[in-house]
Design an enzyme around this catalytic site. Sequence first.
Site, mmCIF file in Angstrom:
data_model
loop_
_atom_site.group_PDB
_atom_site.id
_atom_site.type_symbol
_atom_site.label_atom_id
_atom_site.label_comp_id
_atom_site.label_asym_id
_atom_site.label_seq_id
_atom_site.Cartn_x
_atom_site.Cartn_y
_atom_site.Cartn_z
ATOM 1 N N ARG A 68 0.854 -1.281 -0.149
ATOM 2 C CA ARG A 68 -0.113 0.026 0.111
ATOM 3 C C ARG A 68 0.835 1.125 -0.092
ATOM 4 N NH1 ARG A 68 -1.965 0.825 4.113
ATOM 5 N NH2 ARG A 68 -1.286 -0.861 5.600
ATOM 6 N N TYR A 207 -1.471 -3.702 -6.882
ATOM 7 C CA TYR A 207 -1.234 -4.353 -5.461
ATOM 8 C C TYR A 207 -2.312 -4.322 -4.518
ATOM 9 C CZ TYR A 207 1.800 -7.483 -2.887
ATOM 10 O OH TYR A 207 2.383 -8.545 -2.308
ATOM 11 N N LYS A 216 -9.947 -1.874 1.437
ATOM 12 C CA LYS A 216 -9.467 -0.587 2.236
ATOM 13 C C LYS A 216 -10.156 0.490 1.964
ATOM 14 C CE LYS A 216 -6.514 -3.283 4.392
ATOM 15 N NZ LYS A 216 -6.832 -3.789 5.834
ATOM 16 N N HIS A 236 -10.907 -1.878 11.289
ATOM 17 C CA HIS A 236 -9.932 -2.889 10.894
ATOM 18 C C HIS A 236 -9.625 -3.788 11.862
ATOM 19 C CE1 HIS A 236 -5.481 -3.096 9.501
ATOM 20 N NE2 HIS A 236 -6.126 -3.562 8.874
ATOM 21 N N SER A 258 -1.728 -3.550 10.255
ATOM 22 C CA SER A 258 -1.199 -4.341 9.346
ATOM 23 C C SER A 258 -0.121 -4.996 9.610
ATOM 24 C CB SER A 258 -1.070 -3.482 8.075
ATOM 25 O OG SER A 258 -2.037 -2.953 7.812
ATOM 26 N N CYS A 260 0.438 -7.527 12.072
ATOM 27 C CA CYS A 260 0.716 -7.681 13.469
ATOM 28 C C CYS A 260 -0.138 -9.008 13.799
ATOM 29 C CB CYS A 260 0.222 -6.427 14.266
ATOM 30 S SG CYS A 260 0.923 -5.041 14.108
ATOM 31 N N ASP A 283 -9.695 -9.208 8.779
ATOM 32 C CA ASP A 283 -9.080 -7.998 8.547
ATOM 33 C C ASP A 283 -10.112 -6.777 8.816
ATOM 34 O OD1 ASP A 283 -7.066 -6.303 7.704
ATOM 35 O OD2 ASP A 283 -7.915 -6.102 5.816
ATOM 36 N N ARG A 375 1.961 -12.217 -0.519
ATOM 37 C CA ARG A 375 0.540 -12.125 0.192
ATOM 38 C C ARG A 375 -0.051 -13.658 -0.393
ATOM 39 N NH1 ARG A 375 -2.192 -8.328 3.569
ATOM 40 N NH2 ARG A 375 -0.591 -6.517 3.856
HETATM 41 C C1 OXD Z 1 -3.340 -4.130 5.235
HETATM 42 C C2 OXD Z 1 -3.884 -5.393 4.643
HETATM 43 O O1 OXD Z 1 -2.433 -3.838 4.516
HETATM 44 O O2 OXD Z 1 -4.827 -5.832 5.339
HETATM 45 O O3 OXD Z 1 -3.626 -3.911 6.417
HETATM 46 O O4 OXD Z 1 -3.538 -5.789 3.553
HETATM 47 MN MN MN Z 2 -5.637 -4.885 7.014
#
Ligand code: OXD
Ligand code: MN
Length: 595
Positions: A68, A207, A216, A236, A258, A260, A283, A375
């Site tokens: 991101r 991406y 998001k 989130h 993100s 974590c 998420d 990912r």
């Molecule tokens: C993030 C995702 O970056 O979920 O939080 O991809």
């Molecule tokens: Mn996320």
Amino acid sequence: MHHEQVDDWIKEVVSLCQPDHVHYCNGSLEEYNLLCKQMVLQGTMIPLDPQKRPNSFLCRSDPADTARVEERTFICSQKEKDAGPTNHWLDPTEMKSKLLKLFSGCMKGRTLYVVPFCMGPLDSSFSKVGIQLTDSPYAVCSMRIMTRMGQPIWELLKTRDFVPGIHSVGMPLSAGAKDVAWPCNAKDKYIVHFPETQEIWSYGSGYGGNALLGKKCLSLRIASSVARDEGWLAEHMLILGLTNPEGEKIYMAAAFPSACGKTNLAMLQSTLPGWKVETVGDDIAWMRFGKDGRLYAINPEAGFFGVAPGTSLSSNPNAMLSLSKNGIFTNVALTDQGDIWWEGLTKEPPNHAINWLGHNWTPQSKEKAAHPNSRFTVPAQQCPVIDPAWEDPNGVPISAILFGGRRSQVAPLICEAFNWSHGVLLGASISSETTAASVGKVGHLRHDPFAMLPFCGYNMGDYFQHWLSIGENQNQALLPKIFYVNWFRKDKNGHFLWPGFGENIRLLKWIFERVKHAQVGVKTPIGFFPHIDTLDLKNLPIDIQNLKELFRFDHEAWLKEVEEMEEYFKIFGENLPSKLNQELSSLKKRLMLSS
Ligand code: OXD
Ligand code: MN
């Protein structure tokens, strides 16, 4: 936008972007397979060995497009103040004219795909419909996994409004020019949201969260702003169900930044006999109060877009089982056997692989095998512990909310807020060491309130107020209890003190007892800590010194923490709720009195 306007809007975008072809997606498996086949021919996708991983593909992004791009993400409200100090802002008219220039002719030589999708179960009143217009077949296939996409949405659109999203990789092809495996615009990227008109424009990246507009952009940035106006919460957060050996069950939601460990916690495999975790989402949570005064959550997504490195049969067996087929893997390594690999997948690395850059790789290589933000994209229903209620149109009732981050110092393993408004302070006070999920420096501590720093679609000060108000107006006894957790505390030598992963069940069990049986902790200035003898530590391989350290309350460090918070809160100026300031002053007072 109204459903009558669908055709006009698509025509307008087609004449702006000038694609060679337009394809209306029906979301069928045939369509998905055909797009994958085309991407294989194009070099975008590499099929994995179907014996090992049926119907699965590897993609390698351009090295300039791997995460991101927060610096290039904008909230374009009419007033700058409404975007607030934590968002990038530009006047909407100015931004529109910039975008019109960028998007003019940007799809030449490509196909524009019309992707209708629904965030949330089709039969849920929580759900929101969107249409993404995109020139990326990779985005189309990913959206088919991550959302409910295709034909049934055209039906919904007869009666529903929708959020329009325009996405281009920003790389038009002149006549006869050869395409590349991962088209993008290495120089110019714009991820733009207009919260007042509920529009999304994304340019230059293919991406993840930049390109899958349902995630998001719609489900957090646009949805958070709609949620404020309509009185609900777009967060989130993962959502999980926890069942004890007697069969009693509660649900909880947890906000961590993100990368974590939200996916790992959501699919946790318990080390305590008889305790079971089931996954609703990993998420995003949309939550609203029911008529019964309880908070109900749905997962608006239909798939997992998880961080690959570190995921393994020992850290997250349920994720590994979810990945056994029908997956898209981006920026991981390819083994000589035609399967995937990433750092941490197996104890023994393969002797040789092709890494995410397409280079020969051996364990001696300086380069990583997988990009740290590589990912997997897989359907949620493949998760062996998907919760039976994960598609319940009414959502699941939330009994506990967890906040947390990656903190090697100061923050204890777990503590409970005194009440809702103190819980809001805990959410607002999340700081976390940065990860590879976003472009930029990794490992430096930054404030990430409610893990929403990159995702809040309006002024974060107003967001704090929204959280305070939503709890104030409810029956306090029915509100979820709020906790702060930190699995990431380290000792002096930089080793994690807590084993984490499946052992986190011990903390979930403590939360369960707290919620179900009102077991109270020890009062400290920062919240309730568990009585050590109420934590189930049976067979836990941790020495008592480490355990003490995990709950060591460093008075000086906390005073500094509070001063730093006071400094941070200043950026919100008059948008900082006075109630939150009071909570912070009360914390300071409690710290002073206890010294
Ligand atoms: C993030 C995702 O970056 O979920 O939080 O991809
Ligand atoms: Mn996320």
